[in-house]
Design an enzyme around this catalytic site. Structure first.
Site, PDB file in Angstrom:
ATOM      1  N   HIS A 138      14.374  37.041  -7.393  1.00 54.55           N
ATOM      2  CA  HIS A 138      13.513  35.666  -6.951  1.00 54.55           C
ATOM      3  C   HIS A 138      14.377  34.894  -6.104  1.00 54.55           C
ATOM      4  O   HIS A 138      15.516  34.833  -6.065  1.00 54.55           O
ATOM      5  CB  HIS A 138      12.606  35.248  -7.952  1.00 54.55           C
ATOM      6  CG  HIS A 138      13.454  34.781  -9.112  1.00 54.55           C
ATOM      7  ND1 HIS A 138      13.706  35.132 -10.427  1.00 54.55           N
ATOM      8  CD2 HIS A 138      14.141  33.666  -9.097  1.00 54.55           C
ATOM      9  CE1 HIS A 138      14.433  34.247 -11.042  1.00 54.55           C
ATOM     10  NE2 HIS A 138      14.784  33.343 -10.202  1.00 54.55           N
TER      11      HIS A 138
HETATM   12  C1  T46 Z   1      17.129  31.591 -12.017  1.00 53.13           C
HETATM   13  C2  T46 Z   1      17.971  32.599 -12.840  1.00 53.13           C
HETATM   14  C3  T46 Z   1      19.204  32.493 -12.488  1.00 53.13           C
HETATM   15  C4  T46 Z   1      10.530  29.420 -19.090  1.00 53.13           C
HETATM   16  O1  T46 Z   1       9.350  29.343 -19.766  1.00 53.13           O
HETATM   17  N1  T46 Z   1      11.343  28.352 -18.794  1.00 53.13           N
HETATM   18  C5  T46 Z   1      12.383  28.372 -17.906  1.00 53.13           C
HETATM   19  O2  T46 Z   1      12.907  27.421 -17.873  1.00 53.13           O
HETATM   20  C6  T46 Z   1      12.861  29.593 -17.376  1.00 53.13           C
HETATM   21  C7  T46 Z   1      14.109  29.556 -16.594  1.00 53.13           C
HETATM   22  C8  T46 Z   1      12.017  30.672 -17.735  1.00 53.13           C
HETATM   23  N2  T46 Z   1      11.104  30.485 -18.484  1.00 53.13           N
HETATM   24  C9  T46 Z   1      10.186  31.757 -18.831  1.00 53.13           C
HETATM   25  C10 T46 Z   1       9.316  32.635 -17.666  1.00 53.13           C
HETATM   26  C11 T46 Z   1       9.538  34.004 -18.155  1.00 53.13           C
HETATM   27  O3  T46 Z   1       8.491  34.092 -18.724  1.00 53.13           O
HETATM   28  O4  T46 Z   1      11.209  32.826 -19.412  1.00 53.13           O
HETATM   29  C12 T46 Z   1      10.865  34.173 -19.167  1.00 53.13           C
HETATM   30  C13 T46 Z   1      11.832  34.680 -18.199  1.00 53.13           C
HETATM   31  O5  T46 Z   1      12.109  34.195 -16.894  1.00 53.13           O
HETATM   32  P1  T46 Z   1      12.773  34.829 -15.600  1.00 53.13           P
HETATM   33  O6  T46 Z   1      12.053  36.182 -15.734  1.00 53.13           O
HETATM   34  O7  T46 Z   1      12.462  34.175 -14.365  1.00 53.13           O
HETATM   35  O8  T46 Z   1      14.480  35.017 -16.009  1.00 53.13           O
HETATM   36  P2  T46 Z   1      15.507  35.391 -14.918  1.00 53.13           P
HETATM   37  O9  T46 Z   1      16.773  35.782 -15.753  1.00 53.13           O
HETATM   38  O10 T46 Z   1      14.912  36.617 -14.266  1.00 53.13           O
HETATM   39  O11 T46 Z   1      15.655  34.152 -13.896  1.00 53.13           O
HETATM   40  C14 T46 Z   1      16.146  33.079 -14.586  1.00 53.13           C
HETATM   41  C15 T46 Z   1      15.558  31.679 -13.804  1.00 53.13           C
HETATM   42  O12 T46 Z   1      13.892  31.992 -14.209  1.00 53.13           O
HETATM   43  C16 T46 Z   1      15.767  31.553 -12.390  1.00 53.13           C
HETATM   44  O13 T46 Z   1      14.961  30.243 -12.179  1.00 53.13           O
HETATM   45  O14 T46 Z   1      17.446  31.208 -10.962  1.00 53.13           O
HETATM   46  O15 T46 Z   1      17.467  32.775 -14.167  1.00 53.13           O
END
Ligand code: T46
Length: 136
Positions: free
Chosen positions: A52
């Site tokens: 993303h």
């Molecule tokens: C990024 C990379 C480096 C939350 O509820 N609060 C938060 O602050 C974050 C970061 C995530 N979430 C929830 C949203 C999803 O349901 O946690 C779940 C996993 O998030 P996501 O799939 O976006 O995680 P990554 O590891 O793909 O990405 C994360 C960050 O979301 C993103 O901003 O830059 O790490």
């Protein structure tokens, strides 16, 4: 905001007892007010996270234990790979950058300092939409 990926070196305050790294908001290493901290650990072997971009977020990524690789795709299509494998190194990501995190070691703990509170509306999770935004 200009899309930018910058590797940052932290200076450890080492002495005979070991190492300590202190990071302060609004400093050269962390050039924003930190509104949120999250960390990624216990990753499934072979997993690729991210996929993303963000519209309006600055982040500093630090692998405080183990290692992982961050692949950043810039708006002009250039790809940059940074292996984060030591706690004295961070990666500052600003602006429209498509990112992937991969090749996590078993003991990897990736801490992220973020400039904004969590807001799903700030994410671009569709690659075609990312490319459209880049073309603007
Ligand atoms: C990024 C990379 C480096 C939350 O509820 N609060 C938060 O602050 C974050 C970061 C995530 N979430 C929830 C949203 C999803 O349901 O946690 C779940 C996993 O998030 P996501 O799939 O976006 O995680 P990554 O590891 O793909 O990405 C994360 C960050 O979301 C993103 O901003 O830059 O790490």
């Amino acid at each position: 905001m200009e899309a930018k990926v910058t590797e940052i070196q932290f200076v450890p305050k080492g002495d005979a007892r070991g190492q300590l790294i202190a990071l302060e908001a609004l400093s050269e290493q962390v050039p924003f007010e930190v509104k949120r901290v999250y960390y990624i650990f216990d990753t499934t072997p072979g997993t690729v996270r991210g996929n993303h971009a963000h519209k309006n977020l600055k982040q500093v990524l630090i692998c405080v234990s183990g290692a992982c690789t961050i692949v950043s795709e810039m708006p002009d299509g250039t790809k940059i790979e940074n292996r984060l494998d030591w706690p004295n190194r961070g990666l500052l990501i600003e602006g429209l950058v498509w990112r992937q995190m991969k090749d996590f070691s078993k003991d990897a703990v990736l801490i992220v300092l973020a400039s904004e509170h969590y807001d799903e509306a700030d994410y671009i999770r569709d690659y075609n939409q990312f490319k459209k935004e880049c073309a603007k």
